[in-house]
Design a protein around this motif. Structure first.
Motif, PDB file in Angstrom:
ATOM      1  N   ARG A 180      15.425   5.787   3.752  1.00  0.00           N
ATOM      2  CA  ARG A 180      13.983   6.505   3.650  1.00  0.00           C
ATOM      3  C   ARG A 180      13.597   7.842   4.803  1.00  0.00           C
ATOM      4  NH1 ARG A 180       6.881   5.115   4.125  1.00  0.00           N
ATOM      5  NH2 ARG A 180       6.804   6.934   1.994  1.00  0.00           N
TER       6      ARG A 180
ATOM      7  N   THR B 232      14.728  10.103  -0.641  1.00  0.00           N
ATOM      8  CA  THR B 232      13.973   8.844  -1.179  1.00  0.00           C
ATOM      9  C   THR B 232      12.729   9.738  -1.796  1.00  0.00           C
ATOM     10  OG1 THR B 232      12.629   8.078   1.076  1.00  0.00           O
ATOM     11  CG2 THR B 232      15.619   7.187   0.587  1.00  0.00           C
ATOM     12  N   ASP B 233      12.003  10.840  -0.111  1.00  0.00           N
ATOM     13  CA  ASP B 233      10.735  11.266  -0.593  1.00  0.00           C
ATOM     14  C   ASP B 233      10.580  12.931  -0.903  1.00  0.00           C
ATOM     15  OD1 ASP B 233       8.415   9.209  -0.074  1.00  0.00           O
ATOM     16  OD2 ASP B 233      10.383   8.845   0.406  1.00  0.00           O
TER      17      ASP B 233
ATOM     18  N   GLY C 187      12.250   6.759  -6.050  1.00  0.00           N
ATOM     19  CA  GLY C 187      11.535   7.770  -5.426  1.00  0.00           C
ATOM     20  C   GLY C 187       9.810   8.346  -5.332  1.00  0.00           C
TER      21      GLY C 187
END
Length: 206
Positions: A11, A83-84, A125
């Protein structure tokens, strides 16, 4: 555009700053929230004022392959490797800032780059938002929230919601005690799969 960036397995957060001024209230609120992320989760911050993009040109029906400029290449790589993704934009005319909207317009182009697999890379995501506004009633930010939620739904991403705060003059958002309190747990919130309204209604009717 080179397409050799492999999607990460761990992450990682990408904060995309889209304010017209440095150290604005939206950024202040975003940094307050980011301070409560676990220390082992990487954070990358990019300022769209320092990585300006030309106005987006829709080249879907052009035969010649377009060459990406350096800033676009950097932003594309940062986007697909995270991922974010946290869109940090003040509320301008009840929507996203021009810098932020231009960045998202480039997503449209990346969808059509041969071999980019942009939609596949983004799926799964999580998209988040942080915004500050002059109004005390944060319902006026619903247009911005809808824009991000629908963008996430189109790419089959999860949507963590939008952290909102009140602040117009520099630093004013720090006085919004409710916003600063929400910032502490914002990134701990639920991140359901984003759905268009008609998908939600279909599920409820099933």
């Amino acid at each position: 555009m080179t397409l050799d960036a492999a999607p990460g397995t761990d992450r990682s957060f990408l904060f995309v700053l889209g304010s017209s001024r440095a150290d604005g209230n939206s950024e202040t609120l975003a940094r307050a929230a980011a301070a409560h992320l676990p220390a082992d989760i990487p954070q990358r911050w990019v300022d769209l004022n320092r990585l300006p993009l030309a106005d987006f040109q829709d080249g879907r029906h052009e035969s010649a392959e377009r060459q990406a400029e350096e800033n676009e290449e950097l932003l594309w790589r940062a986007t697909v490797e995270a991922t974010d993704i946290v869109i940090v934009s003040p509320l301008y005319w009840y929507s996203l800032s021009a810098q932020t909207k231009r960045y998202l317009d480039y997503w449209s182009g990346w969808l059509n780059v041969p071999g980019s697999d942009f939609k596949e890379r983004m799926a799964g995501g999580t998209l988040w938002g942080v915004t500050a506004m002059a109004d005390d009633d944060h319902v006026v930010a619903n247009g911005l929230v809808t824009s991000l939620s629908h963008s996430a739904a189109y790419l089959r991403m999860r949507f963590g919601g939008v952290l909102t705060g009140t602040g117009s003059r520099p630093g004013r958002v720090r006085a919004d005690e409710q916003a600063m309190a929400r910032a502490k747990t914002f990134f701990q919130g639920e991140t359901p799969l984003a759905l268009f309204p008609y998908e939600t209604k279909a599920g409820a009717a099933a």
